[in-house]
Each structure stands twice: as structure tokens, then as C-alpha cells.
Design a protein around this motif. Structure first.
Motif, mmCIF file in Angstrom:
data_model
loop_
_atom_site.group_PDB
_atom_site.id
_atom_site.type_symbol
_atom_site.label_atom_id
_atom_site.label_comp_id
_atom_site.label_asym_id
_atom_site.label_seq_id
_atom_site.Cartn_x
_atom_site.Cartn_y
_atom_site.Cartn_z
ATOM 1 N N ALA A 113 0.825 -1.209 0.000
ATOM 2 C CA ALA A 113 0.000 0.000 0.000
ATOM 3 C C ALA A 113 0.858 1.257 0.000
ATOM 4 C CB ALA A 113 -0.930 0.005 1.215
ATOM 5 N N LEU A 114 2.071 1.170 0.500
ATOM 6 C CA LEU A 114 2.963 2.328 0.553
ATOM 7 C C LEU A 114 3.356 2.825 -0.835
ATOM 8 C CD1 LEU A 114 5.240 1.064 3.455
ATOM 9 C CD2 LEU A 114 3.707 3.042 3.575
ATOM 10 N N LEU A 115 3.270 1.968 -1.839
ATOM 11 C CA LEU A 115 3.742 2.335 -3.180
ATOM 12 C C LEU A 115 2.928 3.470 -3.801
ATOM 13 C CD1 LEU A 115 4.405 -1.244 -4.627
ATOM 14 C CD2 LEU A 115 6.058 0.343 -3.615
ATOM 15 N N ARG A 116 1.723 3.723 -3.292
ATOM 16 C CA ARG A 116 0.918 4.805 -3.873
ATOM 17 C C ARG A 116 1.336 6.178 -3.350
ATOM 18 N NH1 ARG A 116 -4.713 3.016 -0.871
ATOM 19 N NH2 ARG A 116 -3.886 3.013 1.258
ATOM 20 N N ASP A 117 2.217 6.221 -2.352
ATOM 21 C CA ASP A 117 2.650 7.492 -1.759
ATOM 22 C C ASP A 117 4.171 7.581 -1.870
ATOM 23 O OD1 ASP A 117 3.269 9.697 -0.198
ATOM 24 O OD2 ASP A 117 1.774 9.234 1.344
ATOM 25 N N GLU A 118 4.654 8.127 -2.972
ATOM 26 C CA GLU A 118 6.088 8.142 -3.227
ATOM 27 C C GLU A 118 6.844 9.020 -2.237
ATOM 28 O OE1 GLU A 118 6.656 9.059 -7.349
ATOM 29 O OE2 GLU A 118 5.483 7.313 -8.023
ATOM 30 N N ALA A 119 6.221 10.073 -1.765
ATOM 31 C CA ALA A 119 6.880 10.931 -0.773
ATOM 32 C C ALA A 119 7.092 10.181 0.537
ATOM 33 C CB ALA A 119 6.050 12.195 -0.536
ATOM 34 N N LEU A 120 6.097 9.390 0.931
ATOM 35 C CA LEU A 120 6.229 8.599 2.148
ATOM 36 C C LEU A 120 7.291 7.511 1.970
ATOM 37 C CD1 LEU A 120 5.365 7.875 5.008
ATOM 38 C CD2 LEU A 120 3.462 6.556 4.038
ATOM 39 N N VAL A 121 7.355 6.918 0.791
ATOM 40 C CA VAL A 121 8.410 5.940 0.509
ATOM 41 C C VAL A 121 9.779 6.561 0.758
ATOM 42 C CG1 VAL A 121 9.563 4.638 -1.333
ATOM 43 C CG2 VAL A 121 7.067 4.564 -1.130
ATOM 44 N N ALA A 122 9.971 7.769 0.272
ATOM 45 C CA ALA A 122 11.254 8.452 0.449
ATOM 46 C C ALA A 122 11.554 8.698 1.927
ATOM 47 C CB ALA A 122 11.252 9.771 -0.316
ATOM 48 N N ARG A 123 10.550 9.131 2.698
ATOM 49 C CA ARG A 123 10.777 9.417 4.120
ATOM 50 C C ARG A 123 11.104 8.133 4.891
ATOM 51 N NH1 ARG A 123 6.183 12.620 3.336
ATOM 52 N NH2 ARG A 123 4.863 11.248 4.624
ATOM 53 N N ILE A 124 10.386 7.067 4.585
ATOM 54 C CA ILE A 124 10.640 5.795 5.269
ATOM 55 C C ILE A 124 12.046 5.293 4.965
ATOM 56 C CG2 ILE A 124 10.052 3.333 5.241
ATOM 57 C CD1 ILE A 124 7.099 4.183 5.039
ATOM 58 N N CYS A 125 12.394 5.242 3.704
ATOM 59 C CA CYS A 125 13.711 4.731 3.320
ATOM 60 C C CYS A 125 14.829 5.571 3.933
ATOM 61 C CB CYS A 125 13.844 4.689 1.803
ATOM 62 S SG CYS A 125 12.790 3.452 0.992
ATOM 63 N N ALA A 126 14.685 6.891 3.888
ATOM 64 C CA ALA A 126 15.715 7.769 4.453
ATOM 65 C C ALA A 126 15.851 7.565 5.956
ATOM 66 C CB ALA A 126 15.384 9.229 4.138
ATOM 67 N N ALA A 127 14.717 7.413 6.657
ATOM 68 C CA ALA A 127 14.761 7.238 8.113
ATOM 69 C C ALA A 127 15.436 5.921 8.488
ATOM 70 C CB ALA A 127 13.345 7.284 8.685
ATOM 71 N N VAL A 128 15.132 4.853 7.753
ATOM 72 C CA VAL A 128 15.721 3.551 8.075
ATOM 73 C C VAL A 128 17.204 3.531 7.725
ATOM 74 C CG1 VAL A 128 15.641 1.076 7.575
ATOM 75 C CG2 VAL A 128 13.514 2.362 7.864
ATOM 76 N N VAL A 129 17.571 4.125 6.601
ATOM 77 C CA VAL A 129 18.986 4.198 6.227
ATOM 78 C C VAL A 129 19.776 4.955 7.303
ATOM 79 C CG1 VAL A 129 20.614 5.231 4.586
ATOM 80 C CG2 VAL A 129 18.638 3.935 3.748
ATOM 81 N N ALA A 130 19.220 6.059 7.781
ATOM 82 C CA ALA A 130 19.902 6.818 8.832
ATOM 83 C C ALA A 130 20.020 6.002 10.107
ATOM 84 C CB ALA A 130 19.149 8.117 9.100
ATOM 85 N N ALA A 131 18.961 5.290 10.480
ATOM 86 C CA ALA A 131 18.983 4.483 11.698
ATOM 87 C C ALA A 131 19.993 3.340 11.604
ATOM 88 C CB ALA A 131 17.595 3.918 11.972
ATOM 89 N N ALA A 132 20.236 2.881 10.389
ATOM 90 C CA ALA A 132 21.167 1.771 10.181
ATOM 91 C C ALA A 132 22.602 2.248 9.997
ATOM 92 C CB ALA A 132 20.728 0.947 8.970
ATOM 93 N N GLY A 133 22.837 3.521 10.264
ATOM 94 C CA GLY A 133 24.198 4.039 10.242
ATOM 95 C C GLY A 133 24.679 4.518 8.901
ATOM 96 N N GLU A 134 23.738 4.948 8.051
ATOM 97 C CA GLU A 134 24.104 5.512 6.741
ATOM 98 C C GLU A 134 25.033 4.587 5.958
ATOM 99 O OE1 GLU A 134 22.703 8.023 5.487
ATOM 100 O OE2 GLU A 134 21.872 9.170 7.172
ATOM 101 N N GLY A 135 24.658 3.325 5.885
ATOM 102 C CA GLY A 135 25.439 2.376 5.104
ATOM 103 C C GLY A 135 26.238 1.394 5.931
ATOM 104 N N LYS A 136 26.387 1.651 7.213
ATOM 105 C CA LYS A 136 27.127 0.713 8.063
ATOM 106 C C LYS A 136 26.442 -0.646 8.043
ATOM 107 C CE LYS A 136 29.003 0.106 12.702
ATOM 108 N NZ LYS A 136 29.148 0.691 14.057
ATOM 109 N N VAL A 137 25.125 -0.645 8.212
ATOM 110 C CA VAL A 137 24.303 -1.838 8.001
ATOM 111 C C VAL A 137 23.470 -1.574 6.755
ATOM 112 C CG1 VAL A 137 22.440 -3.279 8.911
ATOM 113 C CG2 VAL A 137 24.235 -2.441 10.443
#
Length: 329
Positions: A113-137
């Protein structure tokens, strides 16, 4: 294939499947040659992390690296917290679920269902990437080709994901609207592969070694993801790997081999879940292992009512005893 700093030696991946890809099944598929086995989706809702279901889904004791954990939800900060929590428990790759078409997932605006909201996709992905150490994980993303057939926005989603730091993308060749109906299409996956530089993994209807080669040639992807075709047939990974490497098909396993693997699987389920729940979880696996046998229906009806682990195991062994020398279909 590399996912961030992690090398995946065999580009064949077990797809995350709720109620299926528990630790015993992941370990079994890794034994049969899967280069990576993704966990069942774990909830981003911290209030549910204490439940037995969540505890077992986050249990990776004895698993071979790399350990990939899929998280599901709709709130960027909840998903970020879930990423940190699972990393603390041993996750070496975090996968975000934007592919599940199930109603109970999509009605809370998670999964595909998230695929219909591209802006939310971007926010989710960015938040998780940051939480995972910006590439560390490394963080990966599982999607479909779009929300509906009229809105196949997989290419746009892929570019968004790459821009915010997602390091690999798995794409199921159906839209959310399709669920699992009809045939998977690979043209959109091929277009996604051409549009991004990160590794792309094709998923959907890859059920034979020949189909695996066909999908690789059609899409140009970096790896293949196997889901339903591995149910009751975890040896599909070695069959595909052998065919891709040597251009020849392996002989199917004998009934004796299937019997041994099934019993090992049952023992692992009883040990992991306890005998009571283990018996219940084992039923579907027994049915899948037996589905290629022409006379399996009466056996399945009888064993489905069994509640004792020893009785269930003995019945499964007996069913295959008479078939020990037969090859699988």
C-alpha cells in the motif's frame, strides 16, 4: 553480488514469507545453497515486540551470516526504531517491506500500500537508512511493480530508493492489485534494472532452473529471489545454481532423500517452537513435501488431525518409507 559491504556468494535468495521463512526453514534453504535467506516480516510496532510471535521472528541463533531481517510498518520513525532494535539483535541487513499485498497489512497502509505514496516511501527509506548508520548496516527494499496496473510506478520508486541510500532492491513482478493472480511480468523489472545502479533482484514465478535462466536473460538482474517454489522443495536452490553454472539439470531427489530432509525439518520445528506449536506449524510443510506424490491426499487428511509430535513424525516417515526409492516428480 554485493549489498553494501556484504558479499552474497550465490545470487539466489529465499524470499521473506510470513508464516513460512522461520529460522528452521531459513537454515534449511541455506544448506541447499541459498546465498541469503530473508526473515519473516517483523512488525515495527514496539508494543508487539514482547509477544512470542515477534520473539521467534527475531531469533537468529545459529544462523549463518549474513542475517537479513525484514521490517514492516508505515511510520518512518517506528521503522527506524525497528531497524535499530533488530540490528542490536544481530541483523546484518535490514529489508523494508513494501511488497506484501495482504489485506491485513495494506489496510493499515503498510506493505505494498505504501507504493501509492512516493513521498512517504522516500521518508521511510531515508529514516531507516539513517537508523542503520548511513550504510554501516545495508538497507534493502522489497517492492512490487506498482500499486495498480494503471500505476506501475516501480521505476520511480526504485530511483527514489537509490537516491536516499537503499543498497539493493527486490522486485516482485506483479502490482499490489494483482496479489498473486496471473503470471508475473518481467518487463518492469528489466526497466528498473536499467534505471538504477544498485543491485536489483527479480522475484515472482521463478519455479524451475530453466525459468531462472530465462528471467536472468530477460531482466539482466543481479540475483533471483525464490518464494513459493521453495515450499516443500528447498532443494530448488541447488537445482537452479547447478543449472546456471553447468547448463545441466540435476536428477530429482529420491523419496529416501526427501524423507530424511523432511524429518530433519520436523525435528527442527519441534525444537524451535516446542512440540505443541511445532506440530501445528509442521502440517503445512508436510503437505508441501508430499504434494508431488499421487496418493498424498488420504495421508494428508489423516495426519492433519494429529496433535502429538511423535505420532506426526512417525506417520510422515512411514508415508515415505514405501516411496524411498522413487524420484520426486
Amino acid at each position: 553480488m554485493r549489498i553494501g559491504s556484504i558479499q552474497i556468494d550465490v545470487p539466489l535468495i529465499l524470499a521473506p514469507m510470513a508464516g513460512v521463512t522461520d529460522r528452521p526453514f531459513r537454515q534449511l534453504c541455506r544448506r541447499f545453497g541459498a546465498g541469503l535467506a530473508v526473515s519473516e516480516m517483523t512488525t515495527a510496532d514496539a508494543s508487539l515486540w514482547h509477544t512470542e510471535k515477534s520473539r521467534l521472528r527475531m531469533d537468529h541463533e545459529g544462523e549463518s551470516a549474513p542475517i537479513s531481517v525484514q521490517i514492516a510498518g508505515y511510520d518512518p520513525q517506528q521503522l527506524a526504531a525497528a531497524a535499530r532494535h533488530n540490528i542490536a539483535l544481530g541483523a546484518q541487513i535490514i529489508d523494508i517491506n513494501m511488497g506484501c499485498p495482504a489485506k491485513k497489512v495494506c489496510r493499515v497502509d503498510a506493505g505494498s500500500a505504501l507504493l501509492r505514496d512516493e513521498a512517504l516511501v522516500a521518508r521511510i527509506c531515508a529514516a531507516v537508512v539513517a537508523a542503520a548508520g548511513e550504510g554501516k548496516v545495508p538497507v534493502t527494499l522489497k517492492i512490487r511493480t506498482g500499486f495498480t496496473r494503471m500505476q506501475r510506478n516501480g521505476v520511480a520508486i526504485a530511483r527514489i530508493a537509490e537516491d536516499v541510500g537503499i543498497q539493493a532492491l527486490a522486485v516482485h513482478g506483479r502490482t499490489r492489485e494483482d496479489h498473486y493472480a496471473g503470471a508475473a511480468e518481467y518487463d518492469t523489472i528489466a526497466a528498473i534494472k536499467r534505471a538504477v545502479r544498485i543491485p536489483v533482484i527479480a522475484n515472482g514465478d521463478i519455479d524451475t532452473p530453466h525459468k531462472a535462466r530465462e528471467v536472468l536473460r530477460h531482466t539482466g538482474v543481479d540475483a533471483l529471489m525464490i518464494g513459493r517454489a521453495a515450499q516443500g522443495r528447498p532443494w530448488i536452490f541447488r537445482e537452479i545454481a547447478h543449472y546456471l553454472a553447468h547448463g545441466e539439470t540435476l536428477a530429482p531427489p529420491s523419496g529416501f532423500e526427501i524423507r530424511r530432509w523432511l524429518l530433519e525439518h520436523l525435528d527442527a520445528l519441534y525444537a524451535f517452537y516446542g512440540e505443541g506449536r511445532g506440530v501445528r506449524v509442521a502440517r503445512k510443510h508436510i503437505q508441501w513435501y508430499c504434494q508431488t506424490q499421487a496418493d498424498a491426499a488420504p495421508f494428508w487428511r489423516s495426519i492433519n488431525a494429529v496433535t502429538d509430535a511423535a505420532v506426526q513424525r512417525a506417520a510422515a516417515a512411514q508415508f515415505f518409507d514405501a516411496r524411498a526409492m522413487r524420484p520426486a516428480a
